[in-house]
Design an enzyme around this catalytic site. Structure first.
Site, PDB file in Angstrom:
ATOM      1  N   LYS A 191     -14.567  -6.647  26.613  1.00 12.62           N
ATOM      2  CA  LYS A 191     -14.310  -7.160  27.958  1.00 12.62           C
ATOM      3  C   LYS A 191     -15.155  -8.404  28.157  1.00 12.62           C
ATOM      4  O   LYS A 191     -16.395  -8.336  28.121  1.00 12.62           O
ATOM      5  CB  LYS A 191     -14.644  -6.103  29.013  1.00 12.62           C
ATOM      6  CG  LYS A 191     -14.319  -6.527  30.442  1.00 12.62           C
ATOM      7  CD  LYS A 191     -12.828  -6.633  30.677  1.00 12.62           C
ATOM      8  CE  LYS A 191     -12.538  -7.008  32.152  1.00 12.62           C
ATOM      9  NZ  LYS A 191     -11.088  -7.108  32.408  1.00 12.62           N
ATOM     10  N   GLY A 201      -1.815  -5.446  34.299  1.00 12.46           N
ATOM     11  CA  GLY A 201      -1.788  -4.397  33.290  1.00 12.46           C
ATOM     12  C   GLY A 201      -2.458  -4.802  31.989  1.00 12.46           C
ATOM     13  O   GLY A 201      -2.176  -4.244  30.928  1.00 12.46           O
ATOM     14  N   GLU A 208     -10.460  -8.988  26.379  1.00  6.63           N
ATOM     15  CA  GLU A 208      -9.729  -8.965  27.644  1.00  6.63           C
ATOM     16  C   GLU A 208     -10.458  -9.779  28.713  1.00  6.63           C
ATOM     17  O   GLU A 208     -11.642  -9.571  28.966  1.00  6.63           O
ATOM     18  CB  GLU A 208      -9.556  -7.531  28.149  1.00  6.63           C
ATOM     19  CG  GLU A 208      -8.774  -7.474  29.454  1.00  6.63           C
ATOM     20  CD  GLU A 208      -8.777  -6.097  30.114  1.00  6.63           C
ATOM     21  OE1 GLU A 208      -8.403  -6.032  31.303  1.00  6.63           O
ATOM     22  OE2 GLU A 208      -9.148  -5.112  29.449  1.00  6.63           O
ATOM     23  N   THR A 240      -5.482  -4.296  30.930  1.00  2.00           N
ATOM     24  CA  THR A 240      -6.335  -3.267  30.339  1.00  2.00           C
ATOM     25  C   THR A 240      -5.514  -2.276  29.526  1.00  2.00           C
ATOM     26  O   THR A 240      -5.858  -1.954  28.381  1.00  2.00           O
ATOM     27  CB  THR A 240      -7.134  -2.552  31.428  1.00  2.00           C
ATOM     28  OG1 THR A 240      -7.949  -3.518  32.124  1.00  2.00           O
ATOM     29  CG2 THR A 240      -8.031  -1.478  30.846  1.00  2.00           C
ATOM     30  N   VAL A 241      -4.432  -1.798  30.103  1.00  2.00           N
ATOM     31  CA  VAL A 241      -3.557  -0.875  29.381  1.00  2.00           C
ATOM     32  C   VAL A 241      -2.943  -1.570  28.166  1.00  2.00           C
ATOM     33  O   VAL A 241      -2.893  -1.003  27.064  1.00  2.00           O
ATOM     34  CB  VAL A 241      -2.462  -0.325  30.307  1.00  2.00           C
ATOM     35  CG1 VAL A 241      -1.390   0.415  29.511  1.00  2.00           C
ATOM     36  CG2 VAL A 241      -3.069   0.606  31.352  1.00  2.00           C
ATOM     37  N   ALA A 268     -10.909 -11.419  32.717  1.00  2.00           N
ATOM     38  CA  ALA A 268     -10.975 -10.870  34.079  1.00  2.00           C
ATOM     39  C   ALA A 268      -9.963 -11.619  34.930  1.00  2.00           C
ATOM     40  O   ALA A 268     -10.086 -12.826  35.130  1.00  2.00           O
ATOM     41  CB  ALA A 268     -12.383 -11.025  34.656  1.00  2.00           C
ATOM     42  N   ASP A 310      -3.795  -7.471  38.525  1.00  2.00           N
ATOM     43  CA  ASP A 310      -3.129  -6.186  38.321  1.00  2.00           C
ATOM     44  C   ASP A 310      -1.938  -6.288  37.367  1.00  2.00           C
ATOM     45  O   ASP A 310      -0.966  -5.557  37.501  1.00  2.00           O
ATOM     46  CB  ASP A 310      -2.666  -5.616  39.670  1.00  2.00           C
ATOM     47  CG  ASP A 310      -3.841  -5.326  40.591  1.00  2.00           C
ATOM     48  OD1 ASP A 310      -4.853  -4.810  40.099  1.00  2.00           O
ATOM     49  OD2 ASP A 310      -3.740  -5.630  41.803  1.00  2.00           O
TER      50      ASP A 310
END
Length: 218
Positions: A42, A19, A119, A21-22, A121, A17
């Site tokens: 991704k 951030g 990005e 992705t943002v 995981a 979490d």
């Protein structure tokens, strides 16, 4: 196997979490505004029961574009239903994560754009398979890393551990991104964490830039 063009950056962060992705979408938009053609990929998308990547969808909303490579399956080449580490998500579906196919997709995308952000995981130590960690995979590709952190309690520890792991593998830290999209509820901790990490970056990674990813309405 490495990208034929040295135009791929790997995005990771302190945890699931962080951030990423943002921050990935925001940096892509920033580079687009500077005149570059930019795509995002991704690496492995878990938690995708409908066969689509929710993270790629966020990237596109922030970037304000659609890419033909999305429809071709090149920007989310590995999709799994269960929202877990890739090694577990693949095992639960009795499937094998084909990393060579993932690399082929990234190479194809990298040949069409000036810059590509991949990005990951979760964090750097997330296992892609039983025998391969994310950091090991990224290091093999010689991708520079965009690392996402924040001001919440524990970020200093998580960030410095990740940077030590990167240094041990000879990886290059391209950017340290401060995520303001999910700010710390404690202003004092937030401000001091930024100060400390920026000073650490300047001392130990002086070639690395530090960027602030703002809060973004999604």
């Amino acid at each position: 196997m490495t990208s034929p063009k040295q135009n791929v950056w790997f995005v990771s962060g302190i945890d699931t979490d962080a951030g990423k992705t943002v921050a990935t979408g925001w940096l892509a938009r920033r580079w687009m505004d500077e005149g570059f053609t930019v795509a995002t990929v991704k690496l492995v998308q878990t938690g995708a029961p409908d066969g689509r990547s929710p993270d790629i969808a966020v990237h596109r909303r922030i970037m304000g574009v659609t890419l033909p490579e999305d429809a071709e399956g090149l920007t989310a080449p590995a999709l799994f239903d269960y929202p877990a580490s890739p090694h577990l998500a693949a095992a639960m579906e009795k499937r094998t994560l084909d990393l060579q196919a993932v690399l082929r997709a990234i190479e194809t995308v990298s040949g069409r754009y000036d810059r590509v952000l991949v990005e990951g995981a979760g964090g750097l130590m997330v296992p892609l398979t039983e025998d391969l960690l994310t950091i090991e995979f990224a290091a093999r590709q010689h991708w520079p890393v965009v690392f996402v952190t924040s001001g919440r309690l524990g970020s200093i520890n998580h960030t410095l551990l990740a940077l030590e792991a990167m240094a041990a593998r000879g990886m290059r830290l391209s950017h340290l991104v401060w995520n303001e999209h999910h700010p710390s509820p404690d202003a004092a901790i937030d401000a001091d964490t930024y100060r400390y990490l920026d000073a650490w970056r300047a001392k130990h990674w002086p070639e690395t830039g530090m960027l602030r990813c703002p809060a973004i309405g999604l």
